[in-house]
Design a protein around this motif. Structure first.
Motif, PDB file in Angstrom:
ATOM      1  N   PHE A  56       0.851  -1.283  -0.224  1.00  0.00           N
ATOM      2  CA  PHE A  56       0.306   0.151  -0.241  1.00  0.00           C
ATOM      3  C   PHE A  56       0.821   2.034  -0.298  1.00  0.00           C
ATOM      4  O   PHE A  56       1.706   0.990   0.579  1.00  0.00           O
ATOM      5  N   ARG A  57       0.027   2.912  -0.530  1.00  0.00           N
ATOM      6  CA  ARG A  57       0.953   3.760  -0.309  1.00  0.00           C
ATOM      7  C   ARG A  57      -0.193   4.542   0.588  1.00  0.00           C
ATOM      8  O   ARG A  57      -1.032   4.795  -0.331  1.00  0.00           O
ATOM      9  N   LEU A  58       0.001   4.686   1.733  1.00  0.00           N
ATOM     10  CA  LEU A  58      -1.283   5.608   2.463  1.00  0.00           C
ATOM     11  C   LEU A  58      -0.550   7.251   1.974  1.00  0.00           C
ATOM     12  O   LEU A  58       0.500   7.208   2.820  1.00  0.00           O
ATOM     13  N   LEU A  59      -1.180   7.628   1.511  1.00  0.00           N
ATOM     14  CA  LEU A  59      -0.642   9.255   1.017  1.00  0.00           C
ATOM     15  C   LEU A  59      -1.962  10.459   1.838  1.00  0.00           C
ATOM     16  O   LEU A  59      -3.000  10.371   1.551  1.00  0.00           O
ATOM     17  N   GLU A  60      -1.381  10.992   2.824  1.00  0.00           N
ATOM     18  CA  GLU A  60      -1.894  12.409   3.185  1.00  0.00           C
ATOM     19  C   GLU A  60      -2.044  13.271   2.087  1.00  0.00           C
ATOM     20  O   GLU A  60      -0.593  13.676   1.917  1.00  0.00           O
ATOM     21  N   VAL A  61      -2.896  13.980   2.307  1.00  0.00           N
ATOM     22  CA  VAL A  61      -3.529  14.961   1.329  1.00  0.00           C
ATOM     23  C   VAL A  61      -4.264  16.146   1.783  1.00  0.00           C
ATOM     24  O   VAL A  61      -5.426  16.103   2.051  1.00  0.00           O
ATOM     25  N   PRO A  62      -3.445  17.118   2.992  1.00  0.00           N
ATOM     26  CA  PRO A  62      -3.730  17.534   3.878  1.00  0.00           C
ATOM     27  C   PRO A  62      -4.246  19.545   3.194  1.00  0.00           C
ATOM     28  O   PRO A  62      -4.002  20.428   4.151  1.00  0.00           O
ATOM     29  N   ARG A 114      -2.509  -6.818   8.890  1.00  0.00           N
ATOM     30  CA  ARG A 114      -2.264  -8.001   8.574  1.00  0.00           C
ATOM     31  C   ARG A 114      -1.794  -8.437   7.077  1.00  0.00           C
ATOM     32  O   ARG A 114      -1.776  -9.215   6.971  1.00  0.00           O
ATOM     33  N   GLY A 115      -0.419  -7.458   7.745  1.00  0.00           N
ATOM     34  CA  GLY A 115       1.160  -7.571   7.233  1.00  0.00           C
ATOM     35  C   GLY A 115       1.557  -6.957   5.837  1.00  0.00           C
ATOM     36  O   GLY A 115       2.096  -7.996   5.193  1.00  0.00           O
ATOM     37  N   ALA A 116       0.541  -6.634   5.636  1.00  0.00           N
ATOM     38  CA  ALA A 116       0.870  -5.911   3.898  1.00  0.00           C
ATOM     39  C   ALA A 116       1.974  -4.177   4.789  1.00  0.00           C
ATOM     40  O   ALA A 116       2.472  -4.001   6.058  1.00  0.00           O
ATOM     41  N   ASP A 117       2.756  -4.390   3.772  1.00  0.00           N
ATOM     42  CA  ASP A 117       3.805  -3.389   3.661  1.00  0.00           C
ATOM     43  C   ASP A 117       2.853  -2.162   3.237  1.00  0.00           C
ATOM     44  O   ASP A 117       2.275  -1.796   2.131  1.00  0.00           O
ATOM     45  N   VAL A 118       3.573  -1.364   4.005  1.00  0.00           N
ATOM     46  CA  VAL A 118       2.565   0.708   3.838  1.00  0.00           C
ATOM     47  C   VAL A 118       3.512   1.299   3.614  1.00  0.00           C
ATOM     48  O   VAL A 118       4.404   1.562   4.311  1.00  0.00           O
ATOM     49  N   ALA A 119       4.098   2.460   2.439  1.00  0.00           N
ATOM     50  CA  ALA A 119       4.158   3.704   2.749  1.00  0.00           C
ATOM     51  C   ALA A 119       3.681   4.401   2.732  1.00  0.00           C
ATOM     52  O   ALA A 119       2.987   5.077   2.208  1.00  0.00           O
ATOM     53  N   HIS A 120       4.072   5.314   3.646  1.00  0.00           N
ATOM     54  CA  HIS A 120       3.328   6.304   4.151  1.00  0.00           C
ATOM     55  C   HIS A 120       3.516   7.999   3.516  1.00  0.00           C
ATOM     56  O   HIS A 120       4.900   7.497   3.483  1.00  0.00           O
ATOM     57  N   GLY A 121       3.134   8.441   2.312  1.00  0.00           N
ATOM     58  CA  GLY A 121       3.115   9.952   2.856  1.00  0.00           C
ATOM     59  C   GLY A 121       2.600  11.026   2.545  1.00  0.00           C
ATOM     60  O   GLY A 121       1.224  10.745   2.582  1.00  0.00           O
TER      61      GLY A 121
END
Length: 293
Positions: free
Chosen positions: A11-17, A46-53
């Motif tokens: 996943f790529r969790l992306l904040e757009v504030p 659940r074990g997913a790889d999450v990149a946070h931007g």
């Protein structure tokens, strides 16, 4: 599809504030508050790889032009999505128009992929400059995705092409203006209303869309939920869906099409009551983490 997410999901969790060009204010405060409440950890539980931007505009605070800044945010989002082609974007956004950037970025990375959009929203977001009484740019986001307005600005977003109506569904819209109702009634995007969902018509609409698509983007403006849960923002209106109805509809879509990306948008923490809408948004993150394949 309903089991634990595979560790191969990235996943790529992306904040757009941003809300109307203003950072971390009103709806723009929602993304950071969701992250502070554990959105990143839930996506990876659940074990997913999450990149946070996080998207940041290269401009000082102060005077902004809503449409120009909104389009700049869309471009930045499209660039970020295209730069991470192996990841499923989950975007926490202040404004709904960010979804145009997400889907454009997907297309820039994989032009042949046909992505449908389920647009969960109390409002149609199908206004145009010629129909809007307020001129609110974000109230035109779904229309802009379909190529109905702001064509020059939309064309400046890398990867953008208009979304065909057969791959577009307004879900749960219950506070629509007359021009939006006319567009929906005259053959625009499909409209899966609150009444349709409660009458059991979800499957037939989703089956029709799935015939034209390879994957789906789930867009949830949290004000699609009824205000009895809690107001998501100052535009929230009575007559919306319950959280379980939203989640069941999302699950039905992901039983038919794989998740391409998702947006959770337009939560103003100052409107919330006892964190109920915050927790509703986090439950959607949990669902996405569970159903992504």
């Amino acid at each position: 599809m309903m089991g634990d997410v595979s560790t191969s999901v990235r996943f790529r969790l992306l904040e757009v504030p941003y809300d109307s060009g203003h950072r971390d204010a009103r709806h723009g405060a929602g993304p950071g508050a969701l992250v502070a409440a554990g959105a990143v950890e839930r996506l990876g539980a659940r074990g997913a790889d999450v990149a946070h931007g996080r998207v940041e505009l290269d401009r000082p605070s102060g005077f902004t032009i809503e449409a120009a800044t909104g389009a700049e945010v869309m471009r930045r989002v499209a660039e970020d999505v295209a730069a991470h082609p192996g990841r499923v974007p989950v975007v926490l956004a202040g404004n709904c128009g960010v979804t145009l950037g997400v889907v454009a970025g997907l297309r820039a990375a994989a032009p042949e992929r046909r992505v449908a959009v389920l647009w969960f929203d109390a409002h149609g977001d199908l206004q145009s400059p010629s129909t809007s009484a307020s001129g609110f740019f974000d109230g035109m986001g779904f229309a802009m995705m379909g190529g109905r307005c702001w064509q020059t600005l939309a064309a400046s977003v890398p990867g953008f092409v208009p979304l065909p109506d057969e791959r577009a569904v307004l879900v749960g819209g219950h506070d629509l203006d007359a021009p939006e109702r006319a567009l929906l009634d005259e053959g625009g995007p499909a409209w899966l209303s609150v009444a349709d969902i409660r009458a059991g018509r979800t499957g037939e609409v989703l089956d029709r869309v799935a015939a034209y698509a390879d994957a789906v983007h789930i867009h949830v403006d949290l004000d699609v939920h009824d205000v009895s849960v809690a107001p998501a923002n100052s535009y929230a209106a009575p007559g919306g869906l319950l959280p379980e109805e939203v989640r069941e509809t999302v699950a039905a879509a992901l039983a038919r099409l794989p998740l391409a990306s998702a947006t959770i948008a337009s939560w103003d923490p100052t409107c919330d009551v006892e964190h109920r809408m915050r927790d509703t948004g986090l439950a959607l993150v949990d669902l996405l983490a569970r159903l992504a394949v």
